[in-house]
Write an enzyme that holds these catalytic residues in place. Structure first.
Site: not given
Ligand code: FAD
Ligand code: SIN
Length: 527
Positions: A122, A250, A297, A358, A393
Protein backbone atom coordinates in the site's frame (compact mmCIF):
# COMPACT_ATOMS: atom_id res chain seq x y z
CA UNK A 1 -34.65 7.06 32.21
CA UNK A 2 -34.33 4.67 35.14
CA UNK A 3 -31.03 4.04 36.87
CA UNK A 4 -30.33 0.52 38.08
CA UNK A 5 -29.34 0.45 41.77
CA UNK A 6 -27.13 -2.58 41.22
CA UNK A 7 -23.36 -2.24 40.81
CA UNK A 8 -22.06 -4.58 38.10
CA UNK A 9 -18.60 -5.57 39.26
CA UNK A 10 -15.81 -7.11 37.21
CA UNK A 11 -12.05 -7.24 37.37
CA UNK A 12 -11.67 -5.95 33.83
CA UNK A 13 -14.14 -3.77 31.96
CA UNK A 14 -13.43 -3.64 28.22
CA UNK A 15 -15.26 -0.93 26.29
CA UNK A 16 -15.40 -1.83 22.61
CA UNK A 17 -15.25 -5.00 20.55
CA UNK A 18 -12.93 -4.18 17.65
CA UNK A 19 -9.46 -5.66 17.31
CA UNK A 20 -8.13 -3.70 20.31
CA UNK A 21 -10.89 -4.63 22.76
CA UNK A 22 -11.29 -8.26 21.72
CA UNK A 23 -7.60 -9.10 21.62
CA UNK A 24 -7.12 -7.55 25.07
CA UNK A 25 -10.12 -9.44 26.51
CA UNK A 26 -8.93 -12.70 25.02
CA UNK A 27 -5.39 -12.48 26.31
CA UNK A 28 -6.59 -11.43 29.72
CA UNK A 29 -9.18 -14.20 29.90
CA UNK A 30 -6.68 -16.87 28.85
CA UNK A 31 -4.08 -15.81 31.36
CA UNK A 32 -6.04 -14.54 34.38
CA UNK A 33 -8.20 -17.63 34.68
CA UNK A 34 -9.93 -16.54 37.90
CA UNK A 35 -10.61 -13.00 36.78
CA UNK A 36 -13.94 -11.73 35.48
CA UNK A 37 -13.94 -9.80 32.23
CA UNK A 38 -16.88 -7.82 30.88
CA UNK A 39 -16.90 -6.54 27.31
CA UNK A 40 -19.51 -3.93 26.51
CA UNK A 41 -20.19 -2.77 22.99
CA UNK A 42 -22.76 -0.35 21.69
CA UNK A 43 -24.04 -2.30 18.71
CA UNK A 44 -23.74 -5.85 17.36
CA UNK A 45 -20.65 -7.76 18.51
CA UNK A 46 -18.76 -7.16 15.26
CA UNK A 47 -19.95 -3.67 14.29
CA UNK A 48 -16.83 -1.52 14.35
CA UNK A 49 -14.15 -0.01 12.12
CA UNK A 50 -12.17 -3.24 12.32
CA UNK A 51 -14.94 -5.12 10.51
CA UNK A 52 -14.54 -2.91 7.43
CA UNK A 53 -10.75 -3.07 7.17
CA UNK A 54 -9.80 -4.09 3.67
CA UNK A 55 -6.07 -3.86 2.87
CA UNK A 56 -4.73 -5.85 5.82
CA UNK A 57 -2.03 -5.74 8.50
CA UNK A 58 1.55 -4.72 7.90
CA UNK A 59 4.42 -6.73 9.29
CA UNK A 60 7.90 -7.77 8.25
CA UNK A 61 7.12 -11.39 7.44
CA UNK A 62 9.75 -12.35 4.91
CA UNK A 63 13.15 -11.19 6.18
CA UNK A 64 14.88 -12.31 2.97
CA UNK A 65 13.33 -9.34 1.14
CA UNK A 66 12.23 -7.02 3.94
CA UNK A 67 13.63 -5.76 7.25
CA UNK A 68 12.47 -4.09 10.45
CA UNK A 69 14.63 -1.10 9.51
CA UNK A 70 12.65 -0.57 6.30
CA UNK A 71 9.26 -0.83 8.02
CA UNK A 72 10.48 1.60 10.68
CA UNK A 73 11.78 3.99 8.04
CA UNK A 74 8.50 3.89 6.07
CA UNK A 75 6.45 4.55 9.23
CA UNK A 76 8.66 7.49 10.23
CA UNK A 77 8.55 8.98 6.75
CA UNK A 78 4.74 8.74 6.57
CA UNK A 79 4.49 10.25 10.07
CA UNK A 80 6.31 13.34 8.75
CA UNK A 81 8.86 13.78 11.51
CA UNK A 82 6.78 13.54 14.66
CA UNK A 83 6.45 9.81 15.36
CA UNK A 84 7.96 8.58 18.60
CA UNK A 85 10.88 6.55 17.22
CA UNK A 86 11.13 4.21 20.19
CA UNK A 87 7.45 3.35 19.90
CA UNK A 88 7.73 2.78 16.15
CA UNK A 89 10.66 0.40 16.69
CA UNK A 90 8.84 -1.47 19.45
CA UNK A 91 5.65 -1.91 17.38
CA UNK A 92 7.45 -2.97 14.20
CA UNK A 93 9.65 -5.49 16.03
CA UNK A 94 6.71 -6.94 17.97
CA UNK A 95 4.52 -7.23 14.88
CA UNK A 96 5.44 -10.75 13.65
CA UNK A 97 4.78 -12.25 17.08
CA UNK A 98 1.38 -10.55 17.34
CA UNK A 99 0.46 -11.63 13.81
CA UNK A 100 1.39 -15.22 14.64
CA UNK A 101 -0.87 -15.01 17.68
CA UNK A 102 -3.73 -13.74 15.52
CA UNK A 103 -3.16 -16.67 13.16
CA UNK A 104 -3.09 -19.09 16.12
CA UNK A 105 -6.45 -17.64 17.23
CA UNK A 106 -7.88 -18.74 13.89
CA UNK A 107 -7.50 -15.77 11.51
CA UNK A 108 -6.93 -16.94 7.95
CA UNK A 109 -4.68 -14.85 5.73
CA UNK A 110 -4.37 -15.47 1.99
CA UNK A 111 -1.54 -17.64 0.73
CA UNK A 112 0.16 -17.92 -2.64
CA UNK A 113 0.21 -21.17 -4.60
CA UNK A 114 3.55 -22.12 -3.00
CA UNK A 115 1.97 -21.97 0.47
CA UNK A 116 3.63 -18.75 1.67
CA UNK A 117 1.56 -15.83 2.85
CA UNK A 118 0.60 -13.48 0.05
CA UNK A 119 2.00 -10.04 0.90
CA UNK A 120 0.28 -6.92 -0.46
CA UNK A 121 1.57 -3.38 -0.78
CA UNK A 122 0.00 0.00 0.00
CA UNK A 123 0.97 3.66 -0.17
CA UNK A 124 4.17 4.61 1.69
CA UNK A 125 5.47 1.02 1.97
CA UNK A 126 8.78 0.28 0.28
CA UNK A 127 8.11 -3.48 0.36
CA UNK A 128 5.24 -5.93 -0.01
CA UNK A 129 4.41 -6.61 3.65
CA UNK A 130 0.66 -6.63 4.12
CA UNK A 131 -1.03 -9.81 5.28
CA UNK A 132 -4.64 -9.85 4.13
CA UNK A 133 -7.74 -11.92 3.74
CA UNK A 134 -8.93 -11.03 0.24
CA UNK A 135 -10.26 -7.44 0.59
CA UNK A 136 -12.22 -8.21 3.76
CA UNK A 137 -9.37 -8.63 6.25
CA UNK A 138 -11.17 -6.91 9.13
CA UNK A 139 -14.31 -9.03 8.85
CA UNK A 140 -12.16 -12.17 8.99
CA UNK A 141 -10.31 -10.90 12.07
CA UNK A 142 -13.59 -10.09 13.84
CA UNK A 143 -14.96 -13.54 12.96
CA UNK A 144 -11.94 -15.30 14.42
CA UNK A 145 -11.69 -13.17 17.57
CA UNK A 146 -15.41 -13.30 18.37
CA UNK A 147 -15.47 -17.08 17.96
CA UNK A 148 -12.59 -17.35 20.41
CA UNK A 149 -14.02 -14.84 22.90
CA UNK A 150 -17.36 -16.64 22.93
CA UNK A 151 -15.61 -19.79 24.13
CA UNK A 152 -13.97 -18.05 27.09
CA UNK A 153 -15.95 -18.86 30.24
CA UNK A 154 -14.76 -15.84 32.20
CA UNK A 155 -15.87 -13.29 29.61
CA UNK A 156 -19.33 -11.70 29.65
CA UNK A 157 -20.05 -10.02 26.31
CA UNK A 158 -22.84 -7.43 26.37
CA UNK A 159 -24.13 -5.91 23.14
CA UNK A 160 -26.18 -2.69 22.86
CA UNK A 161 -24.52 -1.43 26.01
CA UNK A 162 -23.39 2.14 25.48
CA UNK A 163 -20.71 3.68 27.74
CA UNK A 164 -21.79 7.21 28.70
CA UNK A 165 -18.99 8.33 30.99
CA UNK A 166 -16.00 7.02 32.87
CA UNK A 167 -16.23 6.93 36.66
CA UNK A 168 -13.48 8.81 38.53
CA UNK A 169 -13.05 10.75 41.81
CA UNK A 170 -15.43 13.27 40.28
CA UNK A 171 -18.33 10.88 40.96
CA UNK A 172 -16.85 8.72 43.73
CA UNK A 173 -15.63 11.51 46.03
CA UNK A 174 -17.89 14.16 44.55
CA UNK A 175 -14.89 16.37 44.01
CA UNK A 176 -13.92 18.50 41.04
CA UNK A 177 -10.94 17.00 39.26
CA UNK A 178 -8.31 18.83 37.26
CA UNK A 179 -6.19 17.67 34.33
CA UNK A 180 -2.59 16.95 35.51
CA UNK A 181 -3.97 15.68 38.84
CA UNK A 182 -3.75 12.07 40.02
CA UNK A 183 -7.11 10.69 38.94
CA UNK A 184 -8.24 7.05 39.04
CA UNK A 185 -10.75 5.33 36.80
CA UNK A 186 -13.22 3.03 38.58
CA UNK A 187 -15.35 1.85 35.64
CA UNK A 188 -18.12 3.42 33.59
CA UNK A 189 -21.78 4.36 33.49
CA UNK A 190 -23.44 2.39 30.75
CA UNK A 191 -26.79 2.71 29.00
CA UNK A 192 -28.46 -0.64 28.42
CA UNK A 193 -30.07 0.36 25.16
CA UNK A 194 -32.62 -2.45 25.04
CA UNK A 195 -33.89 -1.95 28.60
CA UNK A 196 -33.42 1.83 28.65
CA UNK A 197 -31.70 1.84 32.01
CA UNK A 198 -28.37 3.24 33.08
CA UNK A 199 -26.17 0.63 34.76
CA UNK A 200 -23.10 1.22 36.87
CA UNK A 201 -20.10 -0.95 35.98
CA UNK A 202 -17.24 -0.86 38.46
CA UNK A 203 -13.91 -2.48 37.60
CA UNK A 204 -10.36 -2.71 38.88
CA UNK A 205 -9.13 -2.06 35.35
CA UNK A 206 -10.92 -0.34 32.48
CA UNK A 207 -9.71 -0.78 28.88
CA UNK A 208 -10.90 1.91 26.50
CA UNK A 209 -11.04 0.49 22.98
CA UNK A 210 -13.77 2.57 21.39
CA UNK A 211 -12.16 3.42 18.05
CA UNK A 212 -12.32 6.67 16.09
CA UNK A 213 -14.69 9.52 15.26
CA UNK A 214 -15.11 9.58 11.47
CA UNK A 215 -18.76 10.50 11.92
CA UNK A 216 -17.83 14.12 12.57
CA UNK A 217 -17.40 14.45 8.78
CA UNK A 218 -20.04 14.32 6.03
CA UNK A 219 -17.96 11.94 3.94
CA UNK A 220 -16.21 9.16 5.81
CA UNK A 221 -15.39 5.50 5.36
CA UNK A 222 -16.19 4.90 9.05
CA UNK A 223 -19.41 3.16 10.09
CA UNK A 224 -22.03 5.10 12.08
CA UNK A 225 -20.72 3.80 15.42
CA UNK A 226 -17.51 5.86 15.01
CA UNK A 227 -18.59 8.86 17.07
CA UNK A 228 -15.49 9.51 19.18
CA UNK A 229 -17.15 8.39 22.44
CA UNK A 230 -13.92 7.15 24.02
CA UNK A 231 -11.93 10.29 23.27
CA UNK A 232 -14.73 12.51 24.56
CA UNK A 233 -15.28 10.40 27.70
CA UNK A 234 -11.56 10.42 28.47
CA UNK A 235 -11.41 14.18 27.86
CA UNK A 236 -14.31 14.78 30.27
CA UNK A 237 -12.54 12.54 32.82
CA UNK A 238 -9.48 14.84 32.40
CA UNK A 239 -7.19 12.35 30.67
CA UNK A 240 -4.45 13.76 28.46
CA UNK A 241 -5.34 14.01 24.76
CA UNK A 242 -3.11 15.03 21.85
CA UNK A 243 -2.54 15.23 18.08
CA UNK A 244 -6.25 15.65 17.35
CA UNK A 245 -5.54 17.84 14.32
CA UNK A 246 -4.09 14.92 12.35
CA UNK A 247 -7.04 13.56 10.45
CA UNK A 248 -6.32 11.06 7.73
CA UNK A 249 -8.38 11.34 4.55
CA UNK A 250 -8.30 8.22 2.41
CA UNK A 251 -7.62 9.21 -1.20
CA UNK A 252 -9.90 6.68 -2.87
CA UNK A 253 -13.39 6.27 -1.50
CA UNK A 254 -15.90 5.22 -4.14
CA UNK A 255 -17.72 8.29 -5.46
CA UNK A 256 -21.35 7.23 -5.12
CA UNK A 257 -23.52 10.16 -3.99
CA UNK A 258 -26.09 9.14 -1.37
CA UNK A 259 -24.12 6.15 -0.11
CA UNK A 260 -23.18 6.63 3.52
CA UNK A 261 -20.64 5.75 4.87
CA UNK A 262 -18.52 5.85 1.76
CA UNK A 263 -17.38 2.50 0.36
CA UNK A 264 -13.61 2.18 0.32
CA UNK A 265 -11.53 1.25 -2.70
CA UNK A 266 -8.54 -0.18 -0.86
CA UNK A 267 -5.12 1.35 -1.25
CA UNK A 268 -3.97 -2.20 -1.98
CA UNK A 269 -5.62 -1.71 -5.39
CA UNK A 270 -3.03 0.98 -6.11
CA UNK A 271 -0.48 -1.39 -4.58
CA UNK A 272 -1.37 -3.81 -7.40
CA UNK A 273 -0.71 -1.09 -9.99
CA UNK A 274 -3.98 0.88 -10.38
CA UNK A 275 -3.50 4.40 -11.73
CA UNK A 276 -5.14 7.68 -10.76
CA UNK A 277 -6.53 9.78 -13.61
CA UNK A 278 -8.26 13.14 -13.53
CA UNK A 279 -11.83 13.65 -14.70
CA UNK A 280 -10.58 13.89 -18.28
CA UNK A 281 -8.45 10.75 -18.13
CA UNK A 282 -4.99 12.31 -17.61
CA UNK A 283 -2.51 10.94 -15.03
CA UNK A 284 -1.48 13.57 -12.48
CA UNK A 285 0.37 12.07 -9.51
CA UNK A 286 3.83 12.66 -11.04
CA UNK A 287 3.31 16.39 -10.42
CA UNK A 288 3.04 15.76 -6.69
CA UNK A 289 5.43 12.96 -5.67
CA UNK A 290 8.01 10.68 -7.26
CA UNK A 291 6.29 7.68 -5.72
CA UNK A 292 3.17 8.72 -7.66
CA UNK A 293 0.12 6.57 -6.74
CA UNK A 294 2.08 4.96 -3.89
CA UNK A 295 3.02 8.13 -2.05
CA UNK A 296 1.68 8.29 1.50
CA UNK A 297 -2.00 8.97 1.97
CA UNK A 298 -1.78 12.60 3.05
CA UNK A 299 0.09 13.46 -0.15
CA UNK A 300 -2.24 11.55 -2.49
CA UNK A 301 -5.41 12.86 -0.80
CA UNK A 302 -4.16 16.46 -1.04
CA UNK A 303 -3.16 15.96 -4.66
CA UNK A 304 -6.66 14.72 -5.53
CA UNK A 305 -8.24 17.56 -3.53
CA UNK A 306 -6.14 20.03 -5.48
CA UNK A 307 -7.10 18.49 -8.83
CA UNK A 308 -10.79 18.59 -7.87
CA UNK A 309 -10.59 22.23 -6.77
CA UNK A 310 -8.76 23.24 -9.96
CA UNK A 311 -11.15 21.48 -12.30
CA UNK A 312 -14.37 21.93 -10.34
CA UNK A 313 -15.19 18.28 -10.99
CA UNK A 314 -16.68 15.98 -8.33
CA UNK A 315 -14.26 13.06 -8.56
CA UNK A 316 -11.18 11.61 -10.22
CA UNK A 317 -10.80 8.06 -11.51
CA UNK A 318 -8.94 4.93 -10.52
CA UNK A 319 -7.94 2.97 -13.60
CA UNK A 320 -7.60 -0.81 -13.16
CA UNK A 321 -8.30 -1.70 -16.78
CA UNK A 322 -4.70 -2.78 -17.48
CA UNK A 323 -4.51 -5.17 -14.51
CA UNK A 324 -4.90 -8.94 -14.75
CA UNK A 325 -8.64 -9.34 -14.08
CA UNK A 326 -8.45 -12.90 -12.73
CA UNK A 327 -5.82 -11.94 -10.16
CA UNK A 328 -7.68 -8.70 -9.35
CA UNK A 329 -10.95 -10.48 -8.72
CA UNK A 330 -9.22 -13.06 -6.53
CA UNK A 331 -7.60 -10.42 -4.31
CA UNK A 332 -10.52 -7.93 -4.40
CA UNK A 333 -13.76 -9.88 -4.76
CA UNK A 334 -15.73 -7.47 -2.58
CA UNK A 335 -14.59 -4.39 -4.49
CA UNK A 336 -15.16 -6.09 -7.86
CA UNK A 337 -18.68 -7.07 -6.84
CA UNK A 338 -19.49 -3.64 -5.42
CA UNK A 339 -18.35 -1.92 -8.62
CA UNK A 340 -20.26 -4.40 -10.75
CA UNK A 341 -23.43 -3.74 -8.72
CA UNK A 342 -23.15 -0.10 -9.80
CA UNK A 343 -22.52 -0.96 -13.43
CA UNK A 344 -18.75 -0.37 -13.20
CA UNK A 345 -16.88 -3.20 -14.91
CA UNK A 346 -13.28 -2.75 -13.75
CA UNK A 347 -12.03 -4.51 -16.90
CA UNK A 348 -13.14 -1.58 -19.04
CA UNK A 349 -14.48 1.19 -16.80
CA UNK A 350 -12.55 3.56 -14.57
CA UNK A 351 -13.75 3.68 -10.94
CA UNK A 352 -14.90 7.18 -9.83
CA UNK A 353 -13.19 8.06 -6.52
CA UNK A 354 -12.72 11.00 -4.18
CA UNK A 355 -11.13 11.43 -0.72
CA UNK A 356 -13.08 10.71 2.47
CA UNK A 357 -12.26 11.00 6.16
CA UNK A 358 -10.81 7.65 7.21
CA UNK A 359 -8.82 7.75 10.45
CA UNK A 360 -7.81 9.95 13.38
CA UNK A 361 -4.11 9.79 14.31
CA UNK A 362 -4.54 11.58 17.64
CA UNK A 363 -6.56 10.69 20.70
CA UNK A 364 -6.03 9.61 24.30
CA UNK A 365 -2.34 9.64 25.22
CA UNK A 366 -0.92 6.23 26.11
CA UNK A 367 2.58 5.08 26.93
CA UNK A 368 4.16 1.91 25.56
CA UNK A 369 2.31 -0.15 28.17
CA UNK A 370 -1.07 1.13 26.98
CA UNK A 371 -1.51 3.22 30.14
CA UNK A 372 -3.37 6.52 29.93
CA UNK A 373 -2.74 9.41 32.29
CA UNK A 374 -5.56 8.11 34.54
CA UNK A 375 -4.73 5.35 36.97
CA UNK A 376 -6.18 1.95 36.03
CA UNK A 377 -7.45 3.27 32.71
CA UNK A 378 -5.74 1.62 29.76
CA UNK A 379 -6.48 2.35 26.12
CA UNK A 380 -5.64 0.74 22.80
CA UNK A 381 -6.40 1.16 19.10
CA UNK A 382 -7.75 4.12 17.17
CA UNK A 383 -8.99 5.89 20.31
CA UNK A 384 -5.35 6.49 21.29
CA UNK A 385 -2.38 8.62 20.47
CA UNK A 386 0.49 6.21 21.01
CA UNK A 387 3.26 7.96 19.08
CA UNK A 388 3.24 5.34 16.30
CA UNK A 389 1.56 7.42 13.61
CA UNK A 390 2.91 10.92 14.14
CA UNK A 391 1.21 13.33 11.74
CA UNK A 392 0.02 10.66 9.31
CA UNK A 393 -0.51 6.92 9.75
CA UNK A 394 1.26 4.53 7.41
CA UNK A 395 -1.32 2.29 5.69
CA UNK A 396 -2.19 -0.93 7.53
CA UNK A 397 -0.38 0.07 10.70
CA UNK A 398 -3.63 0.60 12.59
CA UNK A 399 -4.85 -2.94 13.15
CA UNK A 400 -1.28 -3.69 14.18
CA UNK A 401 -1.26 -0.86 16.71
CA UNK A 402 -4.39 -2.26 18.38
CA UNK A 403 -2.86 -5.72 18.67
CA UNK A 404 0.47 -4.52 20.03
CA UNK A 405 -0.82 -2.10 22.67
CA UNK A 406 -3.54 -4.47 23.88
CA UNK A 407 -0.82 -7.07 24.36
CA UNK A 408 1.44 -4.59 26.12
CA UNK A 409 -1.38 -3.55 28.44
CA UNK A 410 -1.94 -7.19 29.32
CA UNK A 411 1.81 -7.71 29.92
CA UNK A 412 1.86 -4.70 32.24
CA UNK A 413 -1.17 -5.94 34.15
CA UNK A 414 0.47 -9.32 34.69
CA UNK A 415 2.87 -7.43 36.96
CA UNK A 416 0.49 -5.10 38.74
CA UNK A 417 -3.03 -6.52 38.65
CA UNK A 418 -2.69 -8.29 42.04
CA UNK A 419 -1.97 -4.92 43.67
CA UNK A 420 -5.09 -3.17 42.33
CA UNK A 421 -7.85 -2.84 44.91
CA UNK A 422 -11.52 -3.27 44.18
CA UNK A 423 -13.22 0.13 43.83
CA UNK A 424 -15.38 1.11 46.79
CA UNK A 425 -18.13 3.70 47.23
CA UNK A 426 -18.90 3.88 43.54
CA UNK A 427 -22.22 5.70 43.34
CA UNK A 428 -24.95 4.55 40.99
CA UNK A 429 -25.98 6.83 38.14
CA UNK A 430 -27.80 9.96 39.22
CA UNK A 431 -30.85 10.45 37.02
CA UNK A 432 -32.30 13.52 38.74
CA UNK A 433 -32.90 16.71 36.81
CA UNK A 434 -34.53 15.17 33.76
CA UNK A 435 -37.53 17.19 32.65
CA UNK A 436 -38.88 15.57 29.52
CA UNK A 437 -37.84 14.58 26.09
CA UNK A 438 -37.18 17.34 23.63
CA UNK A 439 -37.90 16.70 19.97
CA UNK A 440 -35.60 13.96 18.63
CA UNK A 441 -35.31 15.74 15.30
CA UNK A 442 -33.18 18.41 16.98
CA UNK A 443 -30.50 15.76 17.56
CA UNK A 444 -30.58 14.78 13.89
CA UNK A 445 -30.32 18.42 12.78
CA UNK A 446 -27.38 19.05 15.10
CA UNK A 447 -25.57 15.88 14.03
CA UNK A 448 -25.85 16.95 10.40
CA UNK A 449 -24.66 20.41 11.29
CA UNK A 450 -21.49 19.08 12.95
CA UNK A 451 -20.69 17.13 9.79
CA UNK A 452 -21.26 20.15 7.56
CA UNK A 453 -19.13 22.41 9.73
CA UNK A 454 -16.24 19.95 9.86
CA UNK A 455 -16.34 19.12 6.15
CA UNK A 456 -16.59 22.76 5.11
CA UNK A 457 -14.06 24.25 7.49
CA UNK A 458 -11.82 21.55 8.98
CA UNK A 459 -11.18 19.34 5.94
CA UNK A 460 -8.09 18.42 3.94
CA UNK A 461 -7.06 22.06 3.49
CA UNK A 462 -7.77 24.39 6.43
CA UNK A 463 -7.20 28.11 7.02
CA UNK A 464 -7.38 30.51 9.96
CA UNK A 465 -10.71 31.90 8.75
CA UNK A 466 -12.20 28.44 8.27
CA UNK A 467 -11.08 27.28 11.71
CA UNK A 468 -12.51 30.39 13.31
CA UNK A 469 -15.85 29.80 11.63
CA UNK A 470 -15.85 26.18 12.77
CA UNK A 471 -15.01 27.18 16.33
CA UNK A 472 -17.84 29.75 16.54
CA UNK A 473 -20.45 27.43 15.10
CA UNK A 474 -19.38 24.50 17.28
CA UNK A 475 -19.68 26.68 20.39
CA UNK A 476 -23.32 27.38 19.58
CA UNK A 477 -23.94 23.68 19.01
CA UNK A 478 -22.20 22.89 22.31
CA UNK A 479 -24.53 25.23 24.23
CA UNK A 480 -27.63 23.85 22.51
CA UNK A 481 -26.52 20.28 23.16
CA UNK A 482 -25.80 21.02 26.81
CA UNK A 483 -29.36 22.21 27.31
CA UNK A 484 -30.70 19.14 25.56
CA UNK A 485 -28.39 16.84 27.53
CA UNK A 486 -29.22 18.36 30.92
CA UNK A 487 -32.97 18.20 30.44
CA UNK A 488 -33.76 15.24 28.21
CA UNK A 489 -34.08 11.59 28.86
CA UNK A 490 -30.76 10.00 27.97
CA UNK A 491 -30.41 8.22 24.64
CA UNK A 492 -27.52 6.91 22.59
CA UNK A 493 -28.22 9.53 19.89
CA UNK A 494 -27.98 12.34 22.38
CA UNK A 495 -24.78 11.05 23.97
CA UNK A 496 -23.21 10.47 20.57
CA UNK A 497 -24.05 14.01 19.53
CA UNK A 498 -22.39 15.32 22.69
CA UNK A 499 -19.25 13.34 21.86
CA UNK A 500 -19.25 14.35 18.20
CA UNK A 501 -19.40 18.01 19.19
CA UNK A 502 -16.61 17.52 21.76
CA UNK A 503 -14.25 15.76 19.38
CA UNK A 504 -15.05 18.16 16.52
CA UNK A 505 -14.21 21.01 18.86
CA UNK A 506 -10.96 19.32 19.92
CA UNK A 507 -9.91 18.80 16.28
CA UNK A 508 -10.60 22.48 15.62
CA UNK A 509 -8.74 23.71 18.70
CA UNK A 510 -5.70 21.51 18.05
CA UNK A 511 -5.71 22.71 14.43
CA UNK A 512 -5.78 26.33 15.58
CA UNK A 513 -2.78 25.68 17.79
CA UNK A 514 -0.64 24.02 15.10
CA UNK A 515 1.79 26.46 13.59
CA UNK A 516 3.30 24.37 10.78
CA UNK A 517 1.98 22.02 8.14
CA UNK A 518 2.71 18.38 8.75
CA UNK A 519 1.30 15.09 7.51
CA UNK A 520 -2.47 15.12 7.74
CA UNK A 521 -2.61 18.75 8.87
CA UNK A 522 -2.47 21.41 6.18
CA UNK A 523 -3.45 25.06 6.44
CA UNK A 524 -3.38 27.34 3.42
CA UNK A 525 -2.19 30.14 5.75
CA UNK A 526 0.98 28.26 6.71
CA UNK A 527 2.33 27.61 3.23
P1 FAD B 1 -13.00 -0.33 16.31
O1 FAD B 1 -12.73 -1.51 15.50
O2 FAD B 1 -13.68 0.81 15.66
O3 FAD B 1 -13.89 -0.79 17.54
C1 FAD B 1 -14.46 0.14 18.42
C2 FAD B 1 -15.49 -0.57 19.26
O4 FAD B 1 -15.93 0.26 20.32
C3 FAD B 1 -16.75 -0.96 18.50
O5 FAD B 1 -17.11 -2.25 18.93
C4 FAD B 1 -17.78 0.06 18.97
O6 FAD B 1 -19.10 -0.39 18.90
C5 FAD B 1 -17.34 0.24 20.41
N1 FAD B 1 -17.77 1.49 21.02
C6 FAD B 1 -17.50 2.76 20.61
N2 FAD B 1 -18.06 3.64 21.47
C7 FAD B 1 -18.67 2.91 22.44
C8 FAD B 1 -19.42 3.25 23.59
N3 FAD B 1 -19.67 4.52 23.92
N4 FAD B 1 -19.90 2.25 24.36
C9 FAD B 1 -19.69 0.96 24.03
N5 FAD B 1 -19.00 0.58 22.93
C10 FAD B 1 -18.49 1.55 22.16
N6 FAD B 1 -6.48 -0.30 9.24
C11 FAD B 1 -5.51 -1.18 8.92
O7 FAD B 1 -4.52 -1.33 9.65
N7 FAD B 1 -5.62 -1.91 7.77
C12 FAD B 1 -6.69 -1.81 6.93
O8 FAD B 1 -6.76 -2.50 5.93
C13 FAD B 1 -7.70 -0.88 7.25
N8 FAD B 1 -8.77 -0.71 6.43
C14 FAD B 1 -9.79 0.11 6.83
C15 FAD B 1 -10.93 0.20 6.04
C16 FAD B 1 -12.02 0.96 6.47
C17 FAD B 1 -13.25 1.06 5.61
C18 FAD B 1 -11.95 1.64 7.70
C19 FAD B 1 -13.10 2.44 8.19
C20 FAD B 1 -10.80 1.58 8.48
C21 FAD B 1 -9.72 0.81 8.05
N9 FAD B 1 -8.56 0.71 8.81
C22 FAD B 1 -7.57 -0.16 8.45
C23 FAD B 1 -8.47 1.36 10.13
C24 FAD B 1 -8.79 0.30 11.18
O9 FAD B 1 -9.83 -0.52 10.72
C25 FAD B 1 -9.19 0.91 12.51
O10 FAD B 1 -8.36 1.96 12.86
C26 FAD B 1 -9.13 -0.18 13.58
O11 FAD B 1 -9.94 -1.26 13.18
C27 FAD B 1 -9.58 0.35 14.91
O12 FAD B 1 -9.74 -0.72 15.79
P2 FAD B 1 -10.26 -0.45 17.26
O13 FAD B 1 -10.41 -1.76 17.92
O14 FAD B 1 -9.45 0.58 17.88
O15 FAD B 1 -11.70 0.24 17.02
C1 SIN C 1 -7.11 0.35 2.70
O1 SIN C 1 -7.35 -0.85 2.49
O2 SIN C 1 -6.86 1.16 1.82
C2 SIN C 1 -7.13 0.83 4.11
C3 SIN C 1 -5.86 0.52 4.76
C4 SIN C 1 -5.69 1.33 6.02
O3 SIN C 1 -6.51 2.15 6.37
O4 SIN C 1 -4.66 1.12 6.67
Amino acid sequence: MNASKKIHKSDFLVIGSGIAGLSFALKTAQNFKDATITIITKNEKNECNTKYAQGGISTVWDKTVDSFEQHIEDTLLAGDGICDEKIVKMVVEEAPERLQELIDWGTKFDKTTNGNYSLGREGGHSQDRILHHKDITGAEIERALIEKVEKAENITFLTYHYAIDLITEHQVKKQQTKRQEKITCYGAYVLDEKKSIVKTFSAKVTMLATGGNGQVYSTTTNPVIATGDGIAMAYRAKAEISDMEFIQFHPTALFNPGEYPAFLISEAVRGEGAILRDYYGERFMKKYDDREELASRDIVARAIDNELKKSGTPHVYLDCTHLDYKAFKKHFPNITEKCMSLGIDVRKDYIPVSPAQHYICGGVNINKKGKTSLKNLYASGEVTRSGLHGANRLASNSLLEGLVFSNNAYENLKKRFHKIKEPINVPVWNDSGVVKNMEKILITHDRNEVKTIMSNYVGIVRSNERLLRAERRLRVLYEDNKRLYDHSELSTDLCELRNLITTAYLITQFSKNRKENRGGFYSADLV
